[in-house]
Design a protein around this motif. Structure first.
Motif, PDB file in Angstrom:
ATOM      1  N   HIS A   1      39.291  44.573  44.322  1.00  0.00           N
ATOM      2  CA  HIS A   1      37.829  44.723  44.391  1.00  0.00           C
ATOM      3  C   HIS A   1      37.248  44.532  42.996  1.00  0.00           C
ATOM      4  O   HIS A   1      37.871  44.896  42.002  1.00  0.00           O
ATOM      5  CB  HIS A   1      37.454  46.117  44.890  1.00  0.00           C
ATOM      6  CG  HIS A   1      37.680  46.313  46.358  1.00  0.00           C
ATOM      7  ND1 HIS A   1      36.883  45.748  47.319  1.00  0.00           N
ATOM      8  CD2 HIS A   1      38.629  46.995  47.024  1.00  0.00           C
ATOM      9  CE1 HIS A   1      37.319  46.079  48.517  1.00  0.00           C
ATOM     10  NE2 HIS A   1      38.396  46.833  48.372  1.00  0.00           N
ATOM     11  N   ASP A   2      36.019  43.992  42.953  1.00  0.00           N
ATOM     12  CA  ASP A   2      35.328  43.873  41.664  1.00  0.00           C
ATOM     13  C   ASP A   2      34.910  45.248  41.156  1.00  0.00           C
ATOM     14  O   ASP A   2      34.638  46.158  41.946  1.00  0.00           O
ATOM     15  CB  ASP A   2      34.052  43.032  41.828  1.00  0.00           C
ATOM     16  CG  ASP A   2      34.373  41.567  42.060  1.00  0.00           C
ATOM     17  OD1 ASP A   2      35.428  41.117  41.584  1.00  0.00           O
ATOM     18  OD2 ASP A   2      33.565  40.892  42.730  1.00  0.00           O
ATOM     19  N   LYS A   8      29.020  45.484  38.590  1.00  0.00           N
ATOM     20  CA  LYS A   8      27.844  45.721  39.450  1.00  0.00           C
ATOM     21  C   LYS A   8      28.059  46.783  40.529  1.00  0.00           C
ATOM     22  O   LYS A   8      27.212  46.970  41.394  1.00  0.00           O
ATOM     23  CB  LYS A   8      27.329  44.424  40.070  1.00  0.00           C
ATOM     24  CG  LYS A   8      26.940  43.388  39.026  1.00  0.00           C
ATOM     25  CD  LYS A   8      26.207  42.209  39.632  1.00  0.00           C
ATOM     26  CE  LYS A   8      25.738  41.249  38.570  1.00  0.00           C
ATOM     27  NZ  LYS A   8      26.820  40.580  37.827  1.00  0.00           N
ATOM     28  N   LYS A   9      29.181  47.468  40.472  1.00  0.00           N
ATOM     29  CA  LYS A   9      29.416  48.546  41.439  1.00  0.00           C
ATOM     30  C   LYS A   9      28.793  49.845  40.926  1.00  0.00           C
ATOM     31  O   LYS A   9      28.297  49.894  39.814  1.00  0.00           O
ATOM     32  CB  LYS A   9      30.922  48.737  41.653  1.00  0.00           C
ATOM     33  CG  LYS A   9      31.597  47.552  42.315  1.00  0.00           C
ATOM     34  CD  LYS A   9      31.259  47.473  43.783  1.00  0.00           C
ATOM     35  CE  LYS A   9      31.813  46.241  44.466  1.00  0.00           C
ATOM     36  NZ  LYS A   9      33.250  46.163  44.480  1.00  0.00           N
ATOM     37  N   THR A  10      28.900  50.878  41.726  1.00  0.00           N
ATOM     38  CA  THR A  10      28.366  52.190  41.315  1.00  0.00           C
ATOM     39  C   THR A  10      29.496  53.072  40.813  1.00  0.00           C
ATOM     40  O   THR A  10      30.480  53.300  41.526  1.00  0.00           O
ATOM     41  CB  THR A  10      27.648  52.867  42.506  1.00  0.00           C
ATOM     42  OG1 THR A  10      26.543  52.043  42.877  1.00  0.00           O
ATOM     43  CG2 THR A  10      27.146  54.256  42.135  1.00  0.00           C
ATOM     44  N   MET A  59      27.312  48.041  35.658  1.00  0.00           N
ATOM     45  CA  MET A  59      27.461  48.998  36.770  1.00  0.00           C
ATOM     46  C   MET A  59      26.244  49.909  36.828  1.00  0.00           C
ATOM     47  O   MET A  59      25.556  50.128  35.820  1.00  0.00           O
ATOM     48  CB  MET A  59      28.726  49.861  36.580  1.00  0.00           C
ATOM     49  CG  MET A  59      30.017  49.064  36.672  1.00  0.00           C
ATOM     50  SD  MET A  59      31.469  50.095  36.397  1.00  0.00           S
ATOM     51  CE  MET A  59      31.877  50.607  38.053  1.00  0.00           C
ATOM     52  N   ASP A  91      31.374  53.904  44.145  1.00  0.00           N
ATOM     53  CA  ASP A  91      32.504  53.016  44.449  1.00  0.00           C
ATOM     54  C   ASP A  91      33.711  53.401  43.596  1.00  0.00           C
ATOM     55  O   ASP A  91      34.856  53.188  43.987  1.00  0.00           O
ATOM     56  CB  ASP A  91      32.123  51.561  44.148  1.00  0.00           C
ATOM     57  CG  ASP A  91      30.911  51.126  44.937  1.00  0.00           C
ATOM     58  OD1 ASP A  91      30.959  51.238  46.173  1.00  0.00           O
ATOM     59  OD2 ASP A  91      29.906  50.716  44.323  1.00  0.00           O
TER      60      ASP A  91
END
Ligand code: DGY
Length: 323
Positions: A144-145, A148-150, A173, A206
């Motif tokens: 998974h990247d 830009k995730k939380t 992020m 995330d």
């Protein structure tokens, strides 16, 4: 002045102490002294200061063994959950730690773990070494990247805020955080959002990174209930203290894919691993090395020695900790 060092550490601190004319005695074995050994050594040696580390359990008996002439126990760590602060205060013994000098290193290790678990680096390494890499494949070892995730940060102290900084500046992020204290200045600077209820971090993030001290209130902060609140695609990272996670609950959550994975540097019953943990592919385990770089371990050594010098020269050590 006589100083006892409970374990061999990088030389900068011991050299500083020796340059002051102090006698420095280092425990002769390359392991943590057992409690009865430590007690015997302290009673025999009559030391003015002790430089200990996070594996030494410094309780009332050990403090008593150090005797009335002993002014300070300087912990070679930022965490000090191994020390009975109240017992030290009652005996007039100062306790210090090593904050600040390891912040960047632990934040780096946190990111190393986060990237490694999301990109399945350790699993891929095992796969490649085992000769299983036969050809490039579109579906091989998909992760998974991070970008830009939380990121949910639990504990926005020095290390937690540095991790949040890297997340925002390096990986775009979104950061949500929980702490006993809200930090509006930090929120303004990094666009971070406060969550008053720690459960909301578990529901929304995330990636969750733990940066709390070990206290009665933080023991098993991550339990079966909170693991079940997490998203199925979420990852848990721990570079704080092992008992913050209920490790049996974590093993079950990883086994049953309640969460995607975990990367942990600290363990509930360190150095023992909870049965089942090491058998799982979706976990990365490092042996409490988040601060282990040449530069940082030397800086910690120097800082612990400086705390001792300040105490023995009759000054208040810069990194005094109180109950
Ligand atoms: C600390 O300093 O408390 C760390 O856990 C050591 O790596």
């Amino acid at each position: 002045m006589k100083i006892f060092v409970t374990r061999q550490i990088p030389d900068r601190g011991p050299n500083l102490l020796k340059n002051k004319g102090y006698e420095v005695v280092v425990y002769s074995e390359d392991r943590t002294p057992r409690k009865n050994e430590l007690i015997a050594l302290l009673k025999k040696g009559v030391y003015d200061a002790v430089l200990c580390d996070l594996d030494d359990k410094i309780d009332a008996e050990v403090l008593d063994a150090a005797g009335k002439q002993c002014k300070i126990f300087a912990n070679y760590a930022v965490g000090f959950d191994n020390i009975d602060l109240k017992a030290a205060q009652e005996r007039g013994i100062m306790i210090t730690n090593t904050p600040g000098v390891l912040t960047d290193t632990v934040a780096e290790h946190t990111f190393a773990l986060m990237l490694a678990i999301a990109h399945r680096v350790a699993e891929a390494d095992r796969f490649t070494r085992a000769g299983k890499f036969k050809e490039w494949a579109p579906m091989l070892l998909l992760g998974h990247d991070v970008s830009k995730k939380t990121l949910g940060v639990v504990g926005l102290g020095r290390i937690g805020s540095r991790v949040a900084h890297h997340a925002v500046k390096g990986f775009d992020m979104k950061v949500i955080y929980h702490d006993v204290k809200r930090n509006e200045e930090f929120e303004g600077e990094f666009g971070a959002e406060f969550r008053e209820n720690v459960d909301d971090i578990f529901k929304e993030a995330d990636f969750i990174s733990l940066h709390v001290p070990l206290l009665p209130a933080t023991r098993h902060l991550v339990d079966e209930r909170r693991l079940k609140l997490m998203k199925k695609i979420a990852y848990l990272i721990n570079t704080s203290r092992g008992p913050v996670i209920d490790e049996n609950a974590l093993v079950e959550a990883l086994k049953n894919r309640v969460i995607s994975g975990a990367a942990i540097d600290v363990f509930e019953n360190e150095p023992a691993l909870t049965p089942g943990l090491a058998d799982l592919e979706n976990v990365i385990l490092t042996p409490h090395i988040a601060s282990a770089t040449e530069e940082t371990r030397q800086a910690m050594s120097e800082l612990a020695a400086k705390n001792i010098i300040e105490a023995l020269e009759g000054r208040t050590p810069s990194n005094l900790v109180k109950p």
